[in-house]
Design a protein around this motif. Sequence first.
Motif, short mmCIF file in Angstrom:
data_model
loop_
_atom_site.label_atom_id
_atom_site.label_comp_id
_atom_site.label_asym_id
_atom_site.label_seq_id
_atom_site.Cartn_x
_atom_site.Cartn_y
_atom_site.Cartn_z
N ASP A 40 85.18 28.98 65.34
CA ASP A 40 85.99 28.71 63.88
C ASP A 40 86.47 28.00 63.49
OD1 ASP A 40 87.28 29.42 66.04
OD2 ASP A 40 88.19 31.17 65.02
N ALA A 41 86.33 27.38 64.79
CA ALA A 41 87.33 25.47 64.64
C ALA A 41 86.23 24.77 64.36
CB ALA A 41 88.14 24.77 65.65
N ASN A 129 93.54 26.63 61.00
CA ASN A 129 92.37 27.54 61.63
C ASN A 129 93.77 27.84 62.45
OD1 ASN A 129 91.38 29.27 62.49
ND2 ASN A 129 90.16 28.46 64.26
N PRO A 130 93.98 29.75 60.82
CA PRO A 130 95.90 29.87 61.14
C PRO A 130 95.67 30.95 62.55
CG PRO A 130 94.97 30.50 59.37
CD PRO A 130 93.30 28.95 59.49
N VAL A 174 92.81 22.06 50.45
CA VAL A 174 93.33 22.47 51.70
C VAL A 174 91.59 23.33 51.95
CG1 VAL A 174 94.92 24.38 51.87
CG2 VAL A 174 95.70 22.59 50.99
N SER A 175 91.55 23.86 53.44
CA SER A 175 90.28 24.22 53.90
C SER A 175 90.74 25.03 55.07
CB SER A 175 89.75 23.23 54.33
OG SER A 175 89.10 22.53 53.27
N MET A 176 90.45 26.54 54.94
CA MET A 176 91.07 27.00 55.76
C MET A 176 89.58 28.27 56.26
SD MET A 176 94.03 30.34 55.39
CE MET A 176 94.92 29.77 54.88
N VAL A 177 89.98 28.94 57.45
CA VAL A 177 89.29 29.69 58.14
C VAL A 177 89.89 30.87 58.72
CG1 VAL A 177 89.10 28.97 60.85
CG2 VAL A 177 86.83 29.94 59.67
N HIS A 178 89.05 32.07 58.14
CA HIS A 178 90.27 33.29 58.64
C HIS A 178 89.29 34.13 59.15
CE1 HIS A 178 93.88 35.18 58.73
NE2 HIS A 178 94.29 33.99 57.78
N LYS A 179 89.69 35.84 58.57
CA LYS A 179 89.02 36.45 58.59
C LYS A 179 88.82 37.29 57.67
CE LYS A 179 87.99 37.22 63.03
NZ LYS A 179 86.94 37.10 64.02
N PRO A 180 87.68 37.70 57.03
CA PRO A 180 87.51 37.70 54.90
C PRO A 180 88.83 39.72 55.21
CG PRO A 180 85.14 38.25 56.98
CD PRO A 180 86.51 38.48 57.77
N ILE A 216 87.18 29.21 53.02
CA ILE A 216 87.97 28.72 51.88
C ILE A 216 88.65 27.83 51.78
CG2 ILE A 216 90.07 30.15 52.22
CD1 ILE A 216 89.93 30.87 49.57
N GLU A 217 88.37 26.76 50.00
CA GLU A 217 88.86 25.64 50.29
C GLU A 217 90.13 25.78 49.12
OE1 GLU A 217 87.48 21.82 50.71
OE2 GLU A 217 86.65 21.64 49.50
#
Length: 258
Positions: A40-41, A129-130, A174-180, A216-217
């Motif tokens: 994910d990172a 990547n929280p 702001v760009s993030m990776v997360h769970k759907p 998501i951005e």
Amino acid sequence: MTNSFNDTPVPLHSAERIDDLLTHDLRIIQSDEVFSFSMDAVLLARFASIPPRGRVLDLCTGNGVIPMLLTTRTKASIEGIEIQPRLADMARRSVALNRLEERVLIHEGDLRELHNTAGYGVYDAITVNPPYMPLNGSDLKLNSHQAMARHEIGCTLEEVIQACVRLVRTGGKVSMVHKPQRLVDIISLMRKHRLEPKLIRFVHPRAHLEANMVLIEAARDGKPEVRLQPPLIVYNEDNQYCPEIMDIYYGNKEDNSQ
């Protein structure tokens, strides 16, 4: 214990090792005792819109993998902030290992308080990547480092988004990776706090399986309009990485893209 890479002595502590980041000869210090970086990172570091110059910040930076990967894409000044002292120390030593001290600065601290020292609206782009999971009983089954990386112990999703809004400039990304499973929460909280989602991409382990990650951005104070990129498929029918994943991991091109 000391390890030398490119004639730069870097101390390694107990249970630590040096792993290859598979691109631009980058190396990173990791340990099985703390939460190591995962796909994910790497995907976020390639997905994010990053300016060719300016200031970029990575929240929840862990051992610093995203800031180091971003150095292959931009000449911007890159910073990371990590609340866990052990991980922040590992990140700093990894930066030194790769001779990136003039490019990357690692802060040890609470992302909820960074605006007090850094200021408001000072970054052109932020990546994060929280921790993915709300607090629940399973936190107690993990060691403290893994629990904080996976669960919202040090910060909630809303606090992460609030920090992004305080720190990014108007129009900044702001760009993030997360769970759907958290996508509705993410979009709702972003809009609540003046971040307008602009780009979404789902990541699927295989073409026939549902997504297990979402990229998501958003733009601060952006106009309402969102685009969905084609799905990113990780493995093909032969259980090998698909070509785009291979390029993300092993590619050496610089894009310097905004």
